[in-house]
Enzyme design. Structure first.
Site, PDB file in Angstrom:
ATOM      1  N   ASP A  21       0.717  -1.492  -0.084  1.00  0.00           N
ATOM      2  CA  ASP A  21       0.009  -0.037  -0.096  1.00  0.00           C
ATOM      3  C   ASP A  21       0.998   1.323  -0.034  1.00  0.00           C
ATOM      4  OD1 ASP A  21       0.996  -0.253   2.479  1.00  0.00           O
ATOM      5  OD2 ASP A  21      -0.956  -0.841   3.554  1.00  0.00           O
ATOM      6  N   ASN A  56      -7.014  -2.730  14.394  1.00  0.00           N
ATOM      7  CA  ASN A  56      -8.520  -2.944  13.944  1.00  0.00           C
ATOM      8  C   ASN A  56      -8.777  -4.196  12.905  1.00  0.00           C
ATOM      9  OD1 ASN A  56      -7.486  -2.194  11.527  1.00  0.00           O
ATOM     10  ND2 ASN A  56      -8.899  -0.354  11.340  1.00  0.00           N
ATOM     11  N   HIS A  84      -6.930  -4.651  10.006  1.00  0.00           N
ATOM     12  CA  HIS A  84      -6.745  -4.473   8.652  1.00  0.00           C
ATOM     13  C   HIS A  84      -5.389  -5.102   8.314  1.00  0.00           C
ATOM     14  CE1 HIS A  84      -4.361  -0.437   9.304  1.00  0.00           C
ATOM     15  NE2 HIS A  84      -3.541  -1.331   9.560  1.00  0.00           N
ATOM     16  N   GLU A  91      -9.528  -1.631   5.172  1.00  0.00           N
ATOM     17  CA  GLU A  91     -10.121  -1.514   6.701  1.00  0.00           C
ATOM     18  C   GLU A  91     -11.460  -2.257   6.755  1.00  0.00           C
ATOM     19  OE1 GLU A  91      -8.141   0.087   8.616  1.00  0.00           O
ATOM     20  OE2 GLU A  91      -8.176   2.248   8.069  1.00  0.00           O
TER      21      GLU A  91
HETATM   22  P1  PGA Z   1       2.541  -1.689  12.646  1.00  0.00           P
HETATM   23  O1  PGA Z   1       1.330  -1.399  11.688  1.00  0.00           O
HETATM   24  O2  PGA Z   1       3.433  -2.737  12.182  1.00  0.00           O
HETATM   25  O3  PGA Z   1       3.324  -0.598  12.906  1.00  0.00           O
HETATM   26  O4  PGA Z   1       1.916  -2.095  14.041  1.00  0.00           O
HETATM   27  C1  PGA Z   1       0.660  -2.895  11.305  1.00  0.00           C
HETATM   28  C2  PGA Z   1      -0.423  -2.326  10.202  1.00  0.00           C
HETATM   29  O5  PGA Z   1      -1.167  -1.271  10.716  1.00  0.00           O
HETATM   30  O6  PGA Z   1      -0.648  -2.931   9.499  1.00  0.00           O
END
Ligand code: PGA
Length: 242
Positions: free
Chosen positions: A67, A136, A138, A143
């Site tokens: 992304d 959450n 995702h 999302e």
């Molecule tokens: P993080 O993010 O590795 O910084 O916890 C993970 C994500 O949001 O996919």
């Protein structure tokens, strides 16, 4: 899904790098799907060490990132382009033309998304996809929603994600409100998937991902339907199920 519980972040990073490196050794032109965020940084560091000290060879490796923030140019220090080049690519012998990231400042989103899907297909598809997970649930920037897009697309980030990612910016206002992400289908078509999960903060969401019902409210639960997923999770994050 295969769940590997490891002691701590160091071990998680080592195990993930080990799995990835063994795939590169087996197939020199491996097509990798890569993730940003804090979680994979330790794995990238271990891969750089292996490149420098053990000659792990990235010359033929092809990458596609999950992304990119919509509205951030590659030069922006919080763009995922910037992140990937600084954290990994500039330290290894990967060819620039083999690295693919979505263009966050494209003038034609539809075209950008279609091109990305086509490029993935042309390269033979993703052999190994690395994933993190959001608080959450995702994966990529898919999302929680009533339905999930299968292909690469533009998404509105939720307030929770904007809050969580504001730690990388000066404040929440600076976090882009949209992003372009591979879709759930793009991710699910990868031949193998490794999901990395660490810290207590992720304990509840990973328990739901593994044991909960498959629901678009926790997008990562769809991984239950993939037959080659390895979840590497540290003890803190595994505290709700192990
Ligand atoms: P993080 O993010 O590795 O910084 O916890 C993970 C994500 O949001 O996919």
């Amino acid at each position: 899904m295969k769940v590997v519980v490891v002691k701590n972040y160091k071990e998680l990073s080592y195990r993930a790098a080990q799995l990835l490196a063994s795939q590169i050794i087996e197939k020199k032109n491996l097509v990798l799907g890569l993730a940003t965020g804090n979680t994979p940084i330790g794995m990238y560091k271990e891969l750089i060490r292996r490149h420098r000290e053990e000659g792990l060879d990235f010359y033929k490796v092809v990458t596609f990132n999950l992304d990119e923030y919509y509205g951030l140019s590659p030069e922006h220090p919080q763009s995922y382009y910037f992140f990937m080049w600084n954290i990994l690519f500039k330290h290894i012998n990967i060819k620039k033309e083999n690295v693919h990231l979505l263009n966050g400042v494209t003038e034609n989103i539809d075209k950008e998304c279609k091109q990305y899907e086509n490029l993935i297909q042309k390269s033979g598809g993703i052999d190994l996809q690395i994933l993190g997970i959001g608080d959450n649930g995702h994966i990529g920037f898919n999302e929680p929603d009533i339905s999930l897009d299968t292909r690469t697309h533009l998404v509105n980030l939720t307030a929770k994600t904007i809050r969580a990612n504001s730690r990388f910016f000066n404040n929440a206002q600076e976090v882009p409100k949209q992003a372009i992400t591979m879709g759930i289908g793009t991710i699910m078509r990868a031949k193998k998937i490794i999901l990395l999960v660490n810290s207590k903060r992720k304990a509840r969401v990973i328990e739901r991902t593994i044991n909960g019902p498959i629901t678009t409210k926790v997008p990562a639960t769809v991984l239950q339907l993939h037959n080659e997923v390895t979840i590497i999770v540290d003890q803190e994050a595994a505290s709700q199920f192990a």
